[in-house]
Scaffold this motif. Structure first.
Motif, mmCIF file in Angstrom:
data_model
loop_
_atom_site.group_PDB
_atom_site.id
_atom_site.type_symbol
_atom_site.label_atom_id
_atom_site.label_comp_id
_atom_site.label_asym_id
_atom_site.label_seq_id
_atom_site.Cartn_x
_atom_site.Cartn_y
_atom_site.Cartn_z
ATOM 1 N N VAL A 150 0.836 -1.200 0.000
ATOM 2 C CA VAL A 150 0.000 0.000 0.000
ATOM 3 C C VAL A 150 0.870 1.247 0.000
ATOM 4 O O VAL A 150 1.814 1.359 0.797
ATOM 5 C CB VAL A 150 -0.925 0.024 1.236
ATOM 6 C CG1 VAL A 150 -1.688 1.351 1.313
ATOM 7 C CG2 VAL A 150 -1.902 -1.139 1.207
ATOM 8 N N LEU A 151 0.551 2.178 -0.895
ATOM 9 C CA LEU A 151 1.158 3.507 -0.856
ATOM 10 C C LEU A 151 0.181 4.454 -0.168
ATOM 11 O O LEU A 151 -0.894 4.745 -0.689
ATOM 12 C CB LEU A 151 1.476 4.002 -2.268
ATOM 13 C CG LEU A 151 2.049 5.424 -2.356
ATOM 14 C CD1 LEU A 151 3.355 5.531 -1.591
ATOM 15 C CD2 LEU A 151 2.222 5.849 -3.806
ATOM 16 N N ASP A 152 0.561 4.931 1.014
ATOM 17 C CA ASP A 152 -0.269 5.850 1.805
ATOM 18 C C ASP A 152 0.187 7.279 1.495
ATOM 19 O O ASP A 152 1.118 7.802 2.113
ATOM 20 C CB ASP A 152 -0.118 5.527 3.289
ATOM 21 C CG ASP A 152 -0.944 6.425 4.186
ATOM 22 O OD1 ASP A 152 -1.527 7.416 3.691
ATOM 23 O OD2 ASP A 152 -0.997 6.154 5.399
ATOM 24 N N GLU A 153 -0.472 7.916 0.530
ATOM 25 C CA GLU A 153 -0.030 9.232 0.074
ATOM 26 C C GLU A 153 -0.302 10.329 1.102
ATOM 27 O O GLU A 153 0.413 11.327 1.150
ATOM 28 C CB GLU A 153 -0.688 9.553 -1.266
ATOM 29 C CG GLU A 153 -0.226 8.625 -2.374
ATOM 30 C CD GLU A 153 -0.770 8.988 -3.741
ATOM 31 O OE1 GLU A 153 -1.369 10.076 -3.897
ATOM 32 O OE2 GLU A 153 -0.597 8.182 -4.674
ATOM 33 N N SER A 154 -1.310 10.149 1.924
ATOM 34 C CA SER A 154 -1.586 11.136 2.958
ATOM 35 C C SER A 154 -0.440 11.194 3.971
ATOM 36 O O SER A 154 0.048 12.271 4.334
ATOM 37 C CB SER A 154 -2.904 10.799 3.659
ATOM 38 O OG SER A 154 -3.220 11.757 4.635
ATOM 39 N N SER A 155 0.009 10.015 4.426
ATOM 40 C CA SER A 155 1.147 9.977 5.363
ATOM 41 C C SER A 155 2.428 10.429 4.687
ATOM 42 O O SER A 155 3.269 11.092 5.310
ATOM 43 C CB SER A 155 1.317 8.554 5.915
ATOM 44 O OG SER A 155 0.216 8.194 6.720
ATOM 45 N N LEU A 156 2.597 10.085 3.410
ATOM 46 C CA LEU A 156 3.785 10.515 2.673
ATOM 47 C C LEU A 156 3.848 12.033 2.584
ATOM 48 O O LEU A 156 4.925 12.634 2.726
ATOM 49 C CB LEU A 156 3.783 9.891 1.283
ATOM 50 C CG LEU A 156 4.957 10.250 0.367
ATOM 51 C CD1 LEU A 156 6.286 9.835 0.991
ATOM 52 C CD2 LEU A 156 4.773 9.602 -1.004
ATOM 53 N N ALA A 157 2.692 12.673 2.379
ATOM 54 C CA ALA A 157 2.653 14.137 2.316
ATOM 55 C C ALA A 157 3.130 14.745 3.629
ATOM 56 O O ALA A 157 3.885 15.730 3.641
ATOM 57 C CB ALA A 157 1.234 14.605 1.998
ATOM 58 N N ARG A 158 2.713 14.161 4.748
ATOM 59 C CA ARG A 158 3.172 14.672 6.050
ATOM 60 C C ARG A 158 4.666 14.446 6.234
ATOM 61 O O ARG A 158 5.364 15.295 6.780
ATOM 62 C CB ARG A 158 2.378 14.001 7.176
ATOM 63 C CG ARG A 158 0.925 14.429 7.248
ATOM 64 C CD ARG A 158 0.272 13.974 8.543
ATOM 65 N NE ARG A 158 0.155 12.516 8.600
ATOM 66 C CZ ARG A 158 -0.879 11.833 8.133
ATOM 67 N NH1 ARG A 158 -1.882 12.479 7.534
ATOM 68 N NH2 ARG A 158 -0.920 10.514 8.238
ATOM 69 N N ASP A 159 5.147 13.302 5.783
ATOM 70 C CA ASP A 159 6.560 12.980 5.967
ATOM 71 C C ASP A 159 7.460 13.958 5.226
ATOM 72 O O ASP A 159 8.527 14.329 5.742
ATOM 73 C CB ASP A 159 6.829 11.549 5.485
ATOM 74 C CG ASP A 159 8.280 11.146 5.654
ATOM 75 O OD1 ASP A 159 8.731 11.103 6.819
ATOM 76 O OD2 ASP A 159 8.958 10.878 4.638
ATOM 77 N N ILE A 160 7.061 14.373 4.029
ATOM 78 C CA ILE A 160 7.913 15.281 3.252
ATOM 79 C C ILE A 160 7.421 16.728 3.305
ATOM 80 O O ILE A 160 7.875 17.575 2.543
ATOM 81 C CB ILE A 160 8.044 14.800 1.794
ATOM 82 C CG1 ILE A 160 6.680 14.679 1.119
ATOM 83 C CG2 ILE A 160 8.761 13.465 1.744
ATOM 84 C CD1 ILE A 160 6.757 14.201 -0.327
ATOM 85 N N ASP A 161 6.472 16.974 4.237
ATOM 86 C CA ASP A 161 6.005 18.334 4.525
ATOM 87 C C ASP A 161 5.419 19.013 3.284
ATOM 88 O O ASP A 161 5.798 20.125 2.920
ATOM 89 C CB ASP A 161 7.139 19.178 5.098
ATOM 90 C CG ASP A 161 6.618 20.440 5.783
ATOM 91 O OD1 ASP A 161 5.437 20.455 6.174
ATOM 92 O OD2 ASP A 161 7.397 21.399 5.926
ATOM 93 N N ILE A 162 4.472 18.297 2.653
ATOM 94 C CA ILE A 162 3.756 18.835 1.502
ATOM 95 C C ILE A 162 2.305 19.079 1.892
ATOM 96 O O ILE A 162 1.676 18.239 2.544
ATOM 97 C CB ILE A 162 3.806 17.855 0.312
ATOM 98 C CG1 ILE A 162 5.195 17.866 -0.325
ATOM 99 C CG2 ILE A 162 2.767 18.199 -0.744
ATOM 100 C CD1 ILE A 162 5.358 16.881 -1.454
#
Length: 306
Positions: A150-162
Motif C-alpha cells: 500500500v502507498l499511503d499518500e496522505s502519510s507521505l505528504a506529512r513525511d515530506i512536509d507537503i
C-alpha cells in the motif's frame, strides 16, 4: 499463479466498542479492522472475545479479514486479535526490510500458538515515508508473505512536509516507483491516489467510479479506504466491464479464425488484431472471470446466512 482479487479493502476503526454487526453487508473484498489507535481496554484480555466476534462479523459476507497494526506496538495487537479466520496484517511503520522480517517471525510464532496454517498469514506493508518508497523493492522482497503493498499518500505528504492541493499532483514519481517495483515482482500495488486520500473531497458515485478507472489505469490493483460508500464504485471500476469483455471475446474469436486461415493479423473495425492484442484479450477475460468468481464467492457466503 492464482489471480488475486482484492479490489476493495475497507478500513474500519476499532478504537471503541462501536457496533460492527452490519459490516459484512458492505460487499468489500476485504475488511481491515484497525488496531493502530486501539486503547488498552480494547486490547485487554477482557475484550478478546469481543474482538473475535468482530472478526467473525466482518467475514460473514465472504470478505477477507485483516488487522491494521503498527510496528511500535505490534506484539500486544497480535496477541489480542490474531485468531483462526484472519487473513493477515496491514503493517504500518515500515521503513526497511528489518521490520518485515521481525513481523514475519512474530506471525510464524502466532500461527503455531493459535492453530493457523504455517505461512498462511499475509503481511501488507504500508509505505508512509519517502525512505519506504525509496526502499520499496527491498521491502517487498523481504519475506514471502507479501502479495500486496500500500502507498499511503496522505502519510507521505506529512513525511515530506507537503500541503496537497487539487492543482498539483506531487506523488507522480512515488506512485510510479511503487507500481513498477511491485508489479515487476508479481506484487499488487494498492492505494488511494491523490486527491482521494489527501483531500477527501465530496464525491458522487459516478466520480468515484471514474477515479477508480483512472487509478486502475495507473497500475494499481485495488484500493484501501475508510468510506463504506466507496466499496461499490471501486469494485466496479476494478472489474472489466461487460462492454470490454464483449469486445475482447470478439477479438479472441476473430483472431482464432484468422490463425485457422493461416494469418496472424486480422482486422477488427479500423484496428488490426495480432498476437499481443490476443494475449491482452486473454488477460482481460481471465481477470473478468476471477472477479466474477470472487463476487459469487461473497454472494454464496451471504446466502448461507439467510
Amino acid at each position: 499463479m492464482i489471480d488475486l482479487v482484492r479490489r476493495t479493502n475497507l478500513l474500519v476503526s476499532l478504537g471503541s466498542f462501536a457496533g460492527l454487526d452490519g459490516i459484512w453487508k458492505l460487499n468489500a473484498d476485504a475488511i481491515t479492522l484497525d488496531l493502530r489507535d486501539a486503547t488498552g481496554e480494547v486490547l485487554s484480555n477482557a475484550s478478546r472475545k469481543w474482538l473475535r466476534i468482530s472478526e467473525h462479523f466482518a467475514s460473514f459476507g465472504g470478505a477477507e479479514v485483516f488487522l491494521a497494526v503498527d510496528c511500535s506496538n505490534i506484539q500486544s495487537q497480535l496477541d489480542a486479535a490474531v485468531w483462526p479466520g484472519i487473513s493477515g496484517v496491514l503493517l504500518s511503520g515500515v521503513d526497511d526490510e528489518s521490520s518485515l522480517r521481525s513481523t514475519s517471525s512474530r506471525l510464524e510464532e502466532m500461527e503455531g500458538r493459535r492453530g493457523i496454517g504455517n505461512g498462511s498469514l499475509e503481511i501488507i506493508p504500508v509505505l508512509q515515508t519517502a525512505e519506504a518508497v525509496w526502499r520499496v523493492g527491498e521491502i517487498i522482497d523481504a519475506v514471502p508473505r507479501i502479495r500486496q503493498v500500500v502507498l499511503d499518500e496522505s502519510s507521505l505528504a506529512r513525511d515530506i512536509d507537503i500541503q496537497p492541493n487539487l492543482d498539483i499532483d506531487p506523488f507522480v514519481y512515488a506512485r510510479g516507483r511503487v507500481v513498477a517495483e511491485s508489479i515487476s515482482r508479481g506484487i499488487q500495488p494498492v492505494g488511494a491516489p491523490h486527491p482521494l486520500s489527501t483531500l477527501h473531497p465530496e464525491l458522487t458515485e459516478d466520480y468515484l467510479k471514474a477515479e477508480g478507472v483512472r487509478i486502475k489505469d495507473l497500475g494499481f490493483k485495488g484500493m484501501l479506504f475508510h468510506h463504506a460508500n466507496w466499496v461499490s464504485p471501486f469494485n466496479s471500476a476494478f472489474s472489466p466491464g461487460e462492454n470490454l469483455v464483449g469486445y475482447y471475446e470478439e477479438v479472441r474469436r476473430l483472431f482464432a479464425e484468422g490463425v485457422a486461415r493461416g494469418t496472424a493479423a486480422v482486422p477488427l473495425g479500423k484496428r488490426m488484431i495480432d498476437v499481443p492484442v490476443d494475449e491482452w484479450a486473454k488477460a482481460v477475460l481471465a481477470r473478468s472471470s476471477s472477479c466474477k468468481a470472487r463476487d459469487q464467492q461473497k454472494l454464496d457466503a451471504e446466502h448461507k446466512l439467510t
